[in-house]
Design an enzyme around this catalytic site. Structure first.
Site, PDB file in Angstrom:
ATOM      1  N   PRO A 179       0.856  -1.198   0.000  1.00  0.00           N
ATOM      2  CA  PRO A 179       0.000   0.000   0.000  1.00  0.00           C
ATOM      3  C   PRO A 179       0.882   1.235   0.000  1.00  0.00           C
ATOM      4  O   PRO A 179       1.769   1.367   0.847  1.00  0.00           O
ATOM      5  CB  PRO A 179      -0.795  -0.132   1.313  1.00  0.00           C
ATOM      6  CG  PRO A 179       0.059  -1.000   2.193  1.00  0.00           C
ATOM      7  CD  PRO A 179       0.792  -1.934   1.283  1.00  0.00           C
TER       8      PRO A 179
ATOM      9  N   CYS B   9       3.588   3.181   8.838  1.00  0.00           N
ATOM     10  CA  CYS B   9       3.809   4.454   8.161  1.00  0.00           C
ATOM     11  C   CYS B   9       4.399   5.476   9.131  1.00  0.00           C
ATOM     12  O   CYS B   9       3.850   5.696  10.216  1.00  0.00           O
ATOM     13  CB  CYS B   9       2.508   4.982   7.579  1.00  0.00           C
ATOM     14  SG  CYS B   9       2.702   6.541   6.686  1.00  0.00           S
TER      15      CYS B   9
ATOM     16  N   HIS C 186       8.216  -4.654   7.510  1.00  0.00           N
ATOM     17  CA  HIS C 186       9.169  -3.796   6.812  1.00  0.00           C
ATOM     18  C   HIS C 186      10.472  -3.870   7.595  1.00  0.00           C
ATOM     19  O   HIS C 186      10.523  -3.496   8.766  1.00  0.00           O
ATOM     20  CB  HIS C 186       8.643  -2.360   6.763  1.00  0.00           C
ATOM     21  CG  HIS C 186       9.491  -1.445   5.934  1.00  0.00           C
ATOM     22  ND1 HIS C 186       8.952  -0.511   5.086  1.00  0.00           N
ATOM     23  CD2 HIS C 186      10.832  -1.308   5.821  1.00  0.00           C
ATOM     24  CE1 HIS C 186       9.921   0.152   4.481  1.00  0.00           C
ATOM     25  NE2 HIS C 186      11.078  -0.315   4.922  1.00  0.00           N
TER      26      HIS C 186
ATOM     27  N   ASN D  99       9.223  -7.005   3.668  1.00  0.00           N
ATOM     28  CA  ASN D  99       9.065  -5.802   2.867  1.00  0.00           C
ATOM     29  C   ASN D  99      10.259  -4.889   3.136  1.00  0.00           C
ATOM     30  O   ASN D  99      10.867  -4.949   4.198  1.00  0.00           O
ATOM     31  CB  ASN D  99       7.739  -5.116   3.237  1.00  0.00           C
ATOM     32  CG  ASN D  99       7.571  -3.744   2.622  1.00  0.00           C
ATOM     33  OD1 ASN D  99       7.319  -2.773   3.320  1.00  0.00           O
ATOM     34  ND2 ASN D  99       7.704  -3.657   1.307  1.00  0.00           N
TER      35      ASN D  99
ATOM     36  N   ARG E 108       8.192   0.407  -3.895  1.00  0.00           N
ATOM     37  CA  ARG E 108       8.527   1.374  -4.940  1.00  0.00           C
ATOM     38  C   ARG E 108       8.996   0.717  -6.230  1.00  0.00           C
ATOM     39  O   ARG E 108       8.779   1.244  -7.321  1.00  0.00           O
ATOM     40  CB  ARG E 108       9.585   2.338  -4.417  1.00  0.00           C
ATOM     41  CG  ARG E 108       9.048   3.341  -3.395  1.00  0.00           C
ATOM     42  CD  ARG E 108      10.180   4.067  -2.704  1.00  0.00           C
ATOM     43  NE  ARG E 108      10.955   3.170  -1.861  1.00  0.00           N
ATOM     44  CZ  ARG E 108      12.200   3.398  -1.450  1.00  0.00           C
ATOM     45  NH1 ARG E 108      12.823   4.487  -1.848  1.00  0.00           N
ATOM     46  NH2 ARG E 108      12.827   2.544  -0.667  1.00  0.00           N
TER      47      ARG E 108
END
Length: 337
Positions: free
Chosen positions: A19, A102, A173, A213, A235
């Site tokens: 996302p 995030c 991540h 990730n 990305r």
């Protein structure tokens, strides 16, 4: 997909597209689905208050062709997240994901995203509340830690709490997030990647479905899948969509739908025509496709033609003509190479 059958979405999570705010909208997802029939796609993050109080049909709108597709929600209030999950259920997403990764200032000010790594008990309550209202699997996307936290201690504790709350699938991540002093862009690049730590988490939690990730480039998927249940690309899927997704279906043993990015561009054209007829402008669509020919003859001409002409194309016919002109530039460059 029912809550009792997570097989299909877990299989799709072998490779997923992260996302990404302002990027993974319906046009981006539609284009990515042309490239791969199998990868799991994600929406941009939508906040729980926006789902509750905002224009849900616009925020949560998608097409059947996008499946398998997951909705990512941001929030930190269990009751609010539960209500948002219930309101999102009729829209038929295959998975609901909670954002705990995030690092942006806007997200921090709302007390959600990566800052929640500091309050795992609260995240566990949020997850449990969402699961109670969701007909599909609720998952989490997190960092390995934030600020001065020790990831070796924080991450296994966090995963254990998620598992106990009922979330058995987590995407990690493999970077810390620094909430002070680094911009969101810097947080995606400067903190060092720690893939070995994430690999150890899979060994420590064999009963959980864990994806990795962060910094995953085209060609790294098989290497990472040797350690993990899934790989999430971010990305790279946006800037190099053909390199990231053009052959992705081979990870499932399938023949990829196209042998060449020109064929993928041609297959996307009817979709673009329909979107334009429905009111989209070519810029809304073409901005997600600028990297399709990355590293190939005509790539620069493709990008320049679409970038410079998109603002001037005001009708569907003009938008399609621009798209065709950009594709002709690529074909001509390939023939001359």
């Amino acid at each position: 997909m029912s809550s009792k059958d997570t097989t299909a979405v877990r299989d799709a999570a072998r490779l997923s597209v992260a996302p990404m705010m302002d990027w993974t909208d319906r046009y981006c997802r539609g284009f990515h689905r042309v490239l791969s029939r199998r990868a799991l796609l994600f929406t941009e993050m939508v906040t729980a208050p926006a789902i509750i109080h905002g224009p849900r049909d616009r925020l949560l709108g998608k097409e059947m062709a996008e499946h398998p597709v997951a909705l990512q929600i941001g929030g930190s209030d269990p009751d609010e997240l539960a209500r948002a999950t219930a309101l999102a259920a009729p829209h038929g997403y295959d998975e609901i994901n909670l954002n705990v990764g995030c690092p942006s200032d806007r997200v921090q000010s709302g007390c959600f995203g990566a800052v929640l790594m500091k309050t795992p008990d609260l995240v566990a309550r949020c997850v449990a509340a969402m699961i109670a209202e969701s007909p599909v699997e609720v998952t989490v996307k997190c960092r390995i830690g934030v600020d001065d936290q020790d990831p070796e201690t924080v991450l296994p504790d966090f995963l254990a709490r998620m598992r106990d709350a009922g979330a058995s699938r987590v995407t990690i991540h493999a970077r810390k997030a620094w909430l002070e002093g680094l911009s969101p862009k810097d947080n995606r690049e400067i903190p060092p990647l720690d893939y070995p730590l994430v690999h150890r988490m899979k060994a420590a939690f064999p009963d959980m479905h864990l994806s990795i990730n962060g910094g995953v480039q085209p060609g790294m998927e098989a290497e990472q899948l040797a350690h993990m249940d899934g790989v999430m690309i971010g990305r790279a899927a946006y800037h190099q969509p053909w390199d990231s997704l053009g052959a992705a279906d081979a990870l499932w043993g399938d023949t990829p739908p196209f042998a060449d990015p020109v064929d993928a561009a041609l297959a996307t054209r009817p979709l673009i025509a329909r979107w334009l007829d429905d009111g989209a402008r070519i810029h809304n669509i073409s901005r997600h496709m600028l990297g399709l020919f990355h590293g190939r003859p005509g790539a620069r001409l493709w990008r320049r033609t679409l970038s410079e002409g998109a603002s001037k194309a005001r009708t569907p016919a003009e938008g399609l003509a621009l798209y065709d002109a950009a594709l002709d530039q690529v074909r001509n460059a390939a023939e001359a190479a």
